[in-house]
Write a protein that holds these residues in place. Structure first.
Motif, PDB file in Angstrom:
ATOM      1  N   ARG A 312       0.826  -1.213   0.000  1.00 44.54           N
ATOM      2  CA  ARG A 312       0.000   0.000   0.000  1.00 44.54           C
ATOM      3  C   ARG A 312       0.861   1.264   0.000  1.00 44.54           C
ATOM      4  NH1 ARG A 312      -4.401  -2.083   4.484  1.00 44.54           N
ATOM      5  NH2 ARG A 312      -5.664  -3.356   3.074  1.00 44.54           N
ATOM      6  N   ILE A 316       1.055   4.374  -2.940  1.00 43.09           N
ATOM      7  CA  ILE A 316       0.983   5.826  -2.724  1.00 43.09           C
ATOM      8  C   ILE A 316       2.213   6.513  -3.309  1.00 43.09           C
ATOM      9  CG2 ILE A 316       0.945   7.641  -0.962  1.00 43.09           C
ATOM     10  CD1 ILE A 316      -1.695   6.114  -1.364  1.00 43.09           C
ATOM     11  N   GLN A 332      -6.565  10.104  -2.320  1.00 43.48           N
ATOM     12  CA  GLN A 332      -7.649   9.222  -1.878  1.00 43.48           C
ATOM     13  C   GLN A 332      -8.483   8.742  -3.064  1.00 43.48           C
ATOM     14  OE1 GLN A 332     -10.219  10.941   1.071  1.00 43.48           O
ATOM     15  NE2 GLN A 332     -11.434   9.082   1.306  1.00 43.48           N
ATOM     16  N   SER A 335      -6.264   6.307  -5.205  1.00 43.88           N
ATOM     17  CA  SER A 335      -5.865   5.066  -4.526  1.00 43.88           C
ATOM     18  C   SER A 335      -7.054   4.194  -4.151  1.00 43.88           C
ATOM     19  CB  SER A 335      -5.073   5.389  -3.262  1.00 43.88           C
ATOM     20  OG  SER A 335      -5.903   6.022  -2.287  1.00 43.88           O
ATOM     21  N   MET A 337      -8.476   4.290  -1.345  1.00 41.49           N
ATOM     22  CA  MET A 337      -8.357   3.938   0.078  1.00 41.49           C
ATOM     23  C   MET A 337      -9.289   4.780   0.940  1.00 41.49           C
ATOM     24  SD  MET A 337      -4.225   3.593   0.535  1.00 41.49           S
ATOM     25  CE  MET A 337      -3.250   2.508  -0.523  1.00 41.49           C
ATOM     26  N   LEU A 342      -5.521   5.999   4.469  1.00 39.45           N
ATOM     27  CA  LEU A 342      -4.561   6.811   3.725  1.00 39.45           C
ATOM     28  C   LEU A 342      -3.772   7.716   4.667  1.00 39.45           C
ATOM     29  CD1 LEU A 342      -3.348   7.912   1.106  1.00 39.45           C
ATOM     30  CD2 LEU A 342      -5.317   9.459   0.927  1.00 39.45           C
TER      31      LEU A 342
END
Length: 368
Positions: A312, A316, A332, A335, A337, A342
């Motif tokens: 993860r 990012i 956000q 991604s 997430m 995040l």
């Protein structure tokens, strides 16, 4: 055999012997042990009959002192009296300096550039972002950041210093056998390795209300300047700022909106010309008369990304690559997430010095 540390601790336990009196005795006798070997006549001449009798008749709790010394040795704590070269020179010169300090850490207490950053325990997003930005921008200037380990602005200043590998010293309102607030235990642990924890209180001293203003005088007294980021007019940071003024140190403040309570103290300091107006780090540099640092290229972090980052975190990093900066909302969105997930990943990347947080919820990758 009674050691000098034993005598120093005993001196602080005598009723009526405060810091000023203790310093006077230490400067005269040049060691604490000699105080207890002195005659009544000599002590009477220095501190008066009542205090002289207190010193000569005092019977300290030796078990308490022995336990304290055992704690000091076990925790690798340095006991620094006002006579020691390691004692902060700027602090030594204030009228109410502590005669004894307990220190755990590696940072120099007499670094050439020291600045305290203080503020409210309940900062706004504006205050949080400005604190991070200022600490980030101070990184090239080889400063030591000092604060009080409190929630809010203090904690952010310490954490962001760690992110930027800036030496940071936390001044405690209690003994070194605990951390208050408990939420700062991890930060305190990291600071011992990349800065230090400093207090005038023995172990078993709890963070009582009256200890915090006393703590503030050390924060203000050991530094060249105090910067207030956000505070109410009655906030603890105002005490630190006014103490700094009394010690003839520079005081600076970040302005805020007129009706924001959290900035009312800063605006008051600026309005009454008690503090210099700070709108950018260049203002701090100008006030302090610091020379511009030579540009030092940052070492690429690419080799460590693949060694220490999980899937993860790598995702990012990939989204931030080739971008000067990126807003958290865009991260956000791209991604997929959750916001909390995040935020946690970005925090971990900050601690690894892979990502830097910028004002306005923006982030940049620290890659060369």
């Amino acid at each position: 055999m009674k050691t000098e540390i034993n005598s120093l601790l005993q001196l602080g336990m005598i009723k009526g012997i405060g810091n000023t009196c203790a310093i006077s005795l230490l400067e005269h006798f040049q060691c604490a042990g000699a105080v207890f070997d002195a005659s009544f006549k000599e002590l009477n001449h220095l501190v008066g009959a009542q205090r002289a009798r207190s010193i000569l008749s005092h019977r300290s709790d030796q078990l308490l002192i022995e336990n304290e010394i055992a704690f000091i040795e076990q925790q690798d704590i340095r006991v620094i009296s006002v006579l020691d070269d390691q004692y902060p020179e700027k602090l030594r010169n204030i009228t109410d300096a502590p005669y004894l300090l307990f220190y755990k850490g590696n940072a120099l207490l007499n670094a050439s550039r020291q600045i305290s950053i203080v503020g409210t325990r309940e900062p706004s997003e504006y205050g949080k972002e400005w604190t991070k930005y200022i600490v980030d921008a101070l990184a090239p200037y080889n400063v030591t950041v000092v604060s009080g380990m409190a929630r809010g602005i203090d904690g952010i200043a310490h954490k962001q210093s760690l992110v930027n590998q800036i030496s940071t010293i936390g001044v405690l309102a209690h003994g070194l056998d605990r951390i208050y607030p408990e939420a700062h235990k991890r930060v305190a642990y990291d600071m011992i390795n990349a800065g230090g924890l400093l207090t005038e209180y023995r172990s078993q001293t709890i963070p009582e209300r009256q200890n915090f203003p006393m703590r503030n005088r050390i924060v203000a007294g050991m530094t060249d300047a105090t910067l207030v980021v956000e505070t109410d007019v009655k906030g603890g940071a105002m005490i630190t700022a006014k103490l700094a003024l009394g010690y003839d140190r520079e005081v600076m403040a970040v302005p805020g909106r007129v009706k924001d309570t959290t900035s009312s103290g800063c605006n008051y300091l600026i309005k009454t010309q008690m503090a210099q107006l700070i709108c950018d780090v260049e203002d701090i540099v100008q006030v302090m008369g610091w020379e511009e640092p030579k540009a030092v290229p940052k070492m690429s972090i690419q080799p460590r990304l693949f060694m220490h980052c999980n899937e993860r975190e790598t995702k990012i990093i990939d989204l931030m690559e080739h971008r000067d900066m990126i807003h958290i909302d865009e991260l956000q969105l791209k991604s997929g997430m959750r916001e909390s997930q995040l935020a946690n990943i970005l925090l971990q990347l900050e601690f690894q010095d892979i990502v830097t947080a910028l004002p306005g919820k923006r982030f940049k990758l620290n890659c060369a």
